[in-house]
Design a protein around this motif. Sequence first.
Motif, PDB file in Angstrom:
ATOM      1  N   ASN A   2      47.831 -20.228-112.219  1.00 41.48           N
ATOM      2  CA  ASN A   2      47.980 -19.921-110.826  1.00 41.48           C
ATOM      3  C   ASN A   2      48.399 -18.424-110.821  1.00 41.48           C
ATOM      4  O   ASN A   2      48.930 -17.882-111.572  1.00 41.48           O
ATOM      5  N   LEU A   3      47.927 -17.762-109.647  1.00 42.20           N
ATOM      6  CA  LEU A   3      48.025 -16.373-109.575  1.00 42.20           C
ATOM      7  C   LEU A   3      49.508 -16.268-109.183  1.00 42.20           C
ATOM      8  O   LEU A   3      50.384 -17.032-108.762  1.00 42.20           O
ATOM      9  N   LEU A   4      50.101 -14.951-109.657  1.00 45.88           N
ATOM     10  CA  LEU A   4      51.522 -14.782-109.420  1.00 45.88           C
ATOM     11  C   LEU A   4      51.743 -14.312-107.789  1.00 45.88           C
ATOM     12  O   LEU A   4      50.829 -13.596-107.361  1.00 45.88           O
ATOM     13  N   ASN A   5      52.699 -14.395-107.203  1.00 46.48           N
ATOM     14  CA  ASN A   5      53.312 -14.205-106.320  1.00 46.48           C
ATOM     15  C   ASN A   5      54.048 -12.801-106.047  1.00 46.48           C
ATOM     16  O   ASN A   5      55.125 -12.897-106.707  1.00 46.48           O
ATOM     17  N   SER A   6      53.796 -11.947-105.220  1.00 45.90           N
ATOM     18  CA  SER A   6      54.435 -10.680-104.905  1.00 45.90           C
ATOM     19  C   SER A   6      56.056 -10.873-104.695  1.00 45.90           C
ATOM     20  O   SER A   6      56.873 -10.267-104.901  1.00 45.90           O
ATOM     21  N   HIS A 113      53.731  -4.976-105.179  1.00 48.12           N
ATOM     22  CA  HIS A 113      52.626  -5.789-104.823  1.00 48.12           C
ATOM     23  C   HIS A 113      51.177  -5.324-105.518  1.00 48.12           C
ATOM     24  O   HIS A 113      50.213  -6.065-106.014  1.00 48.12           O
ATOM     25  N   ILE A 116      51.425  -6.949-109.175  1.00 45.77           N
ATOM     26  CA  ILE A 116      51.231  -8.113-109.090  1.00 45.77           C
ATOM     27  C   ILE A 116      49.385  -8.344-108.931  1.00 45.77           C
ATOM     28  O   ILE A 116      48.705  -9.180-109.448  1.00 45.77           O
ATOM     29  N   ASN A 117      48.864  -7.518-108.111  1.00 44.19           N
ATOM     30  CA  ASN A 117      47.741  -7.604-107.588  1.00 44.19           C
ATOM     31  C   ASN A 117      46.725  -7.282-108.916  1.00 44.19           C
ATOM     32  O   ASN A 117      45.700  -8.135-109.142  1.00 44.19           O
ATOM     33  N   THR A 118      47.243  -6.214-109.441  1.00 38.28           N
ATOM     34  CA  THR A 118      46.696  -5.957-110.818  1.00 38.28           C
ATOM     35  C   THR A 118      46.773  -7.138-111.843  1.00 38.28           C
ATOM     36  O   THR A 118      45.558  -7.529-112.485  1.00 38.28           O
ATOM     37  N   ASN A 120      47.040  -9.953-111.385  1.00 36.20           N
ATOM     38  CA  ASN A 120      46.487 -11.382-111.248  1.00 36.20           C
ATOM     39  C   ASN A 120      45.151 -11.284-111.732  1.00 36.20           C
ATOM     40  O   ASN A 120      44.416 -12.310-111.770  1.00 36.20           O
ATOM     41  N   GLU A 123      43.738 -12.036-118.002  1.00 37.38           N
ATOM     42  CA  GLU A 123      43.840 -13.060-118.488  1.00 37.38           C
ATOM     43  C   GLU A 123      45.102 -12.998-119.356  1.00 37.38           C
ATOM     44  O   GLU A 123      45.167 -12.232-120.431  1.00 37.38           O
TER      45      GLU A 123
END
Length: 137
Positions: A2-6, A113, A116-118, A120, A123
């Motif tokens: 799952n992607l991390l949430n900011s 933010h 987190i985008n980076t 995400n 791997e």
Amino acid sequence: MNLLNSDNFWQFACQLYSEDGMQARLLDYQNQQGKNVNLCLLLYYLDSLNLAISQTQLNKLEQCISEFDKQLLKPLRATRAYLKANQTEITDYAVIRKQLLSAELKLEKQQQHILINTVNGFELVACTAPNNNALYL
């Protein structure tokens, strides 16, 4: 994965930053070693999620925020320091200080933010006892 949430990261960071002695430790890393507080907080966050990053990934995280730091956060911190040192000469010091602190907080959240985008895009490796800050500090 799952992607991390900011927003979750922001809440974690605020909680950790408020823990006894953590603010002083993080500001020492920033002021004495030139480290980025948000990056340290992210590495603690990843540890709490049992996720490890590589040195290459850490380097990418540093790169993704370096211009933001240079152009926005560092000048704002310098402005706040100048303001504090000269507060007796500054009309409405308290109001200006509060507004600058608010702006800095918004920029800190924006930088988180970006981080987190980076991350995400990475791997990430599940690990039972990661120590991501050891790569950075």
